[in-house]
Design a protein around this motif. Structure first.
Motif, mmCIF file in Angstrom:
data_model
loop_
_atom_site.group_PDB
_atom_site.id
_atom_site.type_symbol
_atom_site.label_atom_id
_atom_site.label_comp_id
_atom_site.label_asym_id
_atom_site.label_seq_id
_atom_site.Cartn_x
_atom_site.Cartn_y
_atom_site.Cartn_z
ATOM 1 N N GLU A 1 38.788 17.724 10.493
ATOM 2 C CA GLU A 1 40.005 17.394 11.228
ATOM 3 C C GLU A 1 40.478 18.644 11.952
ATOM 4 O OE1 GLU A 1 43.101 15.526 8.923
ATOM 5 O OE2 GLU A 1 44.399 15.277 10.686
ATOM 6 N N THR A 2 40.927 18.464 13.193
ATOM 7 C CA THR A 2 41.538 19.566 13.955
ATOM 8 C C THR A 2 42.910 19.081 14.421
ATOM 9 O OG1 THR A 2 40.754 18.879 16.149
ATOM 10 C CG2 THR A 2 39.225 20.202 14.808
ATOM 11 N N GLY A 3 43.584 19.891 15.198
ATOM 12 C CA GLY A 3 44.887 19.478 15.716
ATOM 13 C C GLY A 3 44.797 18.275 16.636
ATOM 14 N N THR A 4 43.642 18.084 17.255
ATOM 15 C CA THR A 4 43.503 17.014 18.259
ATOM 16 C C THR A 4 42.487 15.939 17.896
ATOM 17 O OG1 THR A 4 41.863 18.358 19.434
ATOM 18 C CG2 THR A 4 44.164 18.511 20.184
ATOM 19 N N THR A 5 41.687 16.142 16.855
ATOM 20 C CA THR A 5 40.593 15.202 16.552
ATOM 21 C C THR A 5 40.474 14.953 15.046
ATOM 22 O OG1 THR A 5 38.910 16.930 16.306
ATOM 23 C CG2 THR A 5 39.239 16.041 18.536
ATOM 24 N N VAL A 6 39.838 13.813 14.719
ATOM 25 C CA VAL A 6 39.460 13.520 13.332
ATOM 26 C C VAL A 6 38.016 13.029 13.352
ATOM 27 C CG1 VAL A 6 39.966 12.209 11.232
ATOM 28 C CG2 VAL A 6 41.821 12.791 12.806
ATOM 29 N N ALA B 1 38.941 15.851 25.565
ATOM 30 C CA ALA B 1 37.559 15.365 25.640
ATOM 31 C C ALA B 1 36.599 16.496 25.268
ATOM 32 C CB ALA B 1 37.267 14.827 27.035
ATOM 33 N N ALA B 2 36.883 17.695 25.714
ATOM 34 C CA ALA B 2 36.047 18.844 25.346
ATOM 35 C C ALA B 2 36.139 19.111 23.844
ATOM 36 C CB ALA B 2 36.466 20.076 26.137
ATOM 37 N N ASP B 3 37.334 18.980 23.276
ATOM 38 C CA ASP B 3 37.494 19.148 21.824
ATOM 39 C C ASP B 3 36.597 18.156 21.079
ATOM 40 O OD1 ASP B 3 39.500 20.987 22.400
ATOM 41 O OD2 ASP B 3 41.139 19.623 21.849
ATOM 42 N N LEU B 4 36.558 16.922 21.597
ATOM 43 C CA LEU B 4 35.773 15.859 20.939
ATOM 44 C C LEU B 4 34.288 16.239 20.920
ATOM 45 C CD1 LEU B 4 36.639 12.954 19.944
ATOM 46 C CD2 LEU B 4 35.636 12.124 22.054
ATOM 47 N N PRO C 1 39.769 11.187 19.158
ATOM 48 C CA PRO C 1 40.961 11.973 19.488
ATOM 49 C C PRO C 1 42.158 11.381 18.758
ATOM 50 C CG PRO C 1 40.513 10.422 21.258
ATOM 51 C CD PRO C 1 39.416 10.225 20.226
ATOM 52 N N LYS C 2 43.125 12.201 18.436
ATOM 53 C CA LYS C 2 44.338 11.674 17.801
ATOM 54 C C LYS C 2 45.180 10.896 18.813
ATOM 55 C CE LYS C 2 44.570 14.916 13.955
ATOM 56 N NZ LYS C 2 45.290 16.025 13.285
#
Ligand code: 5GP
Length: 108
Positions: free
Chosen positions: A17-22, A57-60, A39-40
């Motif tokens: 888990e990150t601030g923007t994704t799971v 999208a890049a985070d994903l 994405p969250k």
């Protein structure tokens, strides 16, 4: 439904888990490793996410790679089913990270 998983309101086997994704294991795995990265924030599919929020999208994609590394996948596939005709059943953007077996090309 994936919004509820992102919010922790529905249980899931979360691997990262990150601030923007799971990232969590698919309930009906199609490969020895089958993890979904979402994405969250809610967008109906990957292209919509990329158009509206390219940083997320890049985070994903980065997280998909992190999952593959943690799962020790030498080769893997990242899939974004888009539209019901392509097999999309959940209209909250998600990447399938699949590996641990041979992969056919072209896919079905
Ligand atoms: P799609 O068919 O939209 O590309 O992918 C949706 C995926 O979500 C499917 O592989 C399905 O097995 C998975 N899925 C659907 N509902 C749940 C759920 O409640 N929990 C988990 N972990 N996976 C789910």
């Amino acid at each position: 439904m994936f919004c509820k998983i992102a919010a922790g309101q529905i249980p899931a086997d979360v691997v990262r888990e990150t601030g923007t994704t799971v990232a969590f294991r698919d309930i009906n795995p199609q490969a020895p490793t089958h993890v979904l990265v979402i994405p969250k924030v809610h967008h109906p599919d990957a292209a919509s996410l990329a158009a509206a929020e390219p940083g997320i999208a890049a985070d994903l994609l980065r997280e998909a790679g992190q999952v593959a590394g943690e799962e020790k996948l030498e080769s893997y596939r990242i899939v974004f089913n888009t539209g019901s005709g392509a097999g999309q059943t959940v209209f909250h953007a998600h990447a399938h990270v699949m590996g641990g077996r041979g992969m056919q090309w072209p896919p079905g």
